[in-house]
Design an enzyme around this catalytic site. Structure first.
Site, short mmCIF file in Angstrom:
data_model
loop_
_atom_site.label_atom_id
_atom_site.label_comp_id
_atom_site.label_asym_id
_atom_site.label_seq_id
_atom_site.Cartn_x
_atom_site.Cartn_y
_atom_site.Cartn_z
N TYR A 2 0.80 -1.22 0.00
CA TYR A 2 0.00 0.00 0.00
C TYR A 2 0.84 1.28 0.00
CZ TYR A 2 -4.55 -2.25 0.22
OH TYR A 2 -5.67 -2.96 -0.11
N GLU A 37 -8.98 -6.87 4.35
CA GLU A 37 -8.24 -7.99 3.76
C GLU A 37 -7.65 -8.89 4.84
OE1 GLU A 37 -5.73 -5.70 1.16
OE2 GLU A 37 -7.53 -4.92 0.18
N ARG A 45 -5.00 -14.71 -12.46
CA ARG A 45 -6.31 -14.44 -13.06
C ARG A 45 -7.38 -14.98 -12.13
NH1 ARG A 45 -3.31 -11.92 -15.69
NH2 ARG A 45 -3.23 -11.63 -17.96
N TYR A 91 -11.11 -16.55 -11.58
CA TYR A 91 -12.14 -17.32 -12.27
C TYR A 91 -13.18 -17.81 -11.26
CZ TYR A 91 -8.73 -17.48 -16.09
OH TYR A 91 -7.83 -17.14 -17.07
N VAL A 120 -19.84 -16.33 -20.72
CA VAL A 120 -19.13 -17.08 -19.68
C VAL A 120 -19.63 -16.70 -18.29
CG1 VAL A 120 -17.21 -15.44 -19.37
CG2 VAL A 120 -16.81 -17.90 -19.06
N PRO A 134 -20.60 -18.92 -12.48
CA PRO A 134 -21.04 -18.93 -11.08
C PRO A 134 -22.48 -19.41 -10.93
CG PRO A 134 -20.95 -16.68 -11.90
CD PRO A 134 -20.31 -17.55 -12.94
N PHE A 158 -18.10 -9.33 -14.88
CA PHE A 158 -16.80 -9.89 -15.21
C PHE A 158 -15.97 -8.78 -15.85
CE2 PHE A 158 -17.68 -14.73 -15.64
CZ PHE A 158 -18.03 -14.76 -14.30
#
Length: 452
Positions: free
Chosen positions: A145, A187, A256, A258, A327, A331, A448
């Site tokens: 950060y 986080e 990535r 997904y 795509v 989900p 997405f």
């Protein structure tokens, strides 16, 4: 002219009086957002200790029009500056999104939203939660950060020059740290939950590609099993993972994200990846093409724990309408798979739009699900091009999804609508549902695309 327009925007007489809220009011909004995100008391106290003054709030809010007009110029400069100074971060950021400009655009929009709502941060609870989940899946650390903050603030000054004065820069430094502390706290909470879950883990975990299954002309499913043969966590249907692989063409590792495309199980995590081909000004997807062509059975891939705040409410008993484009069905398949495996018997309508039969993934699975659960599951399949497709066998409607045409299937009392696909697709569907009287709180979506 560029400098003159910036100076005009920053003229005090053009600053909205609504920006003069007190620092205590600002903290109240910030606290509301942090509580919505489930942050700890310690994190809330840390942010409270550096709450912005009313003058700092005024200065930051006054720059919102600047970021609306020139934000992409600033953020494009920022990414080039930061990645040149810290090339190790090229293993973290999606380099394809740098090439297309998608990442700078997303960050510019996020900075504008933050500045515009600096006196009402409660309005940003959902977007900030989304960013925190995306960051967690990428294993973003607190130590990164300060690097981002230093380069972002330097970029603002280097691009805007004399149009921004030191008090404004100081106000933005406090504003950035406030947001950084909120995200770091969120986080940390997500990392803790992921590590402490049964079958969970911290950081990246090696998985083996146990199976590859062609789902359509564009999509392949990857069945990933833990290399250590350990347990897997029970994720929420709709959540996603990050996968990381070295891309020789780039010379860096690339992560990535997904969506998981099956119900939780004890053996594997399944992701279904669309191969992104080059189109007009958009280059071919480096990672998707690598996965399709070069990742073989038995190879290892690093995987993050599951994250994401878009998921099916399994405790509800109301009808479920799953609406997807392209795509974006991945989900939804996880949600449908979970509902049918659990025998929930909630009425489920699966609505999907595809360009044609060849790119419609998981067709056989959907037919089998309906055949086995016809008492409570129905489908509505839309093709733009019906060549080689059989009406009422492969598809039910031609063209783009029109709620009016299927309202008897989808406008169900108390139903919740889960929508996933390209942004324009989702906005169109949500507008149609709203026009039919569906409450905003009953619509849930996942775009997405790129998060800041």
């Amino acid at each position: 002219m560029f400098r003159q327009s910036l100076t005009r925007v920053l003229t005090p007489s053009l600053i909205s009086t609504s920006a003069s809220s007190s620092s205590s009011t600002s903290y109240a909004a910030t606290r509301t957002m942090m509580m919505m995100m489930g942050l700890t008391t310690r994190t809330r106290m840390m942010v409270r200790s550096m709450a912005m003054t009313s003058e700092q709030i005024r200065l930051v809010k006054a720059t919102a029009p600047v970021f609306q007009e020139h934000g992409k110029t600033i953020t494009t400069h920022f990414y080039k500056r930061m990645l040149n100074n810290h090339p190790e971060l090229k293993n973290v950021f999606n380099l394809a999104h740098q090439e297309t400009g998608a990442q700078p655009t997303a960050l510019a929009n996020a900075v504008f939203a933050y500045a515009a709502n600096i006196d009402n941060l409660g309005a940003l609870g959902k977007p900030v939660s989304l960013i925190a989940h995306k960051h967690a899946s990428l294993q973003i650390s607190p130590s990164q950060y300060p690097i981002v903050g230093k380069n972002l603030l330097a970029s603002v000054k280097e691009v805007l020059g004399d149009a921004v004065d030191q008090p404004t820069m100081d106000a933005w430094a406090v504003a950035y740290q406030q947001l950084a502390d909120i995200l770091i706290g969120a986080e940390a909470s997500l990392y803790k939950q992921a590590a402490e879950a049964q079958g969970g883990w911290a950081g990246w975990r090696p998985f083996v590609v146990a199976r590859k299954e062609v789902e359509s002309d564009e999509i392949i499913s990857f069945y990933l099993e833990p290399a250590d043969h350990g347990k897997l966590p029970t994720y929420k249907p709709g959540q996603f993972i990050s996968v990381k692989q070295f891309v020789p063409e780039l010379g860096y590792e690339q992560p990535r994200q997904y969506s998981l495309s099956s119900a939780p199980n004890e053996k594997y995590l399944r992701v279904s990846v669309k191969r992104e081909m080059a189109e007009k000004e958009r280059p071919a997807g480096k990672m998707s093409n690598l996965l399709h062509a070069d990742v073989k059975l038995g190879m290892q891939i690093d995987v993050s724990p599951p994250f994401g705040d878009f998921y099916l409410d399994l405790d509800a008993t109301t009808p479920v309408v799953l609406i997807s484009g392209g795509v974006g069905l991945t989900p939804m398949i996880s949600m449908l798979d979970t509902l049918t495996q659990q025998g929930a018997k909630r009425k489920v309508t699966f609505v999907h739009a595809a360009r044609n039969k060849r790119v419609h993934a998981m067709r056989k699975y959907l037919k089998d699900v309906v055949a086995k659960n016809s008492s409570f599951v129905s489908t509505s399949i839309w093709y733009e091009d019906t060549t080689d497709a059989i009406a009422n066998v492969d598809y039910t409607n031609q063209g783009r999804i029109t709620i009016e045409a299927i309202q008897d299937q989808v406008l169900l009392p108390g139903a919740h609508y889960y929508i996933c696909g390209p942004l324009a697709f989702m906005q169109d569907v949500e507008n149609q549902l709203a026009a039919k009287g569906v409450a905003k709180g009953n619509m849930h979506n996942e775009a997405f695309g790129v998060a800041a």
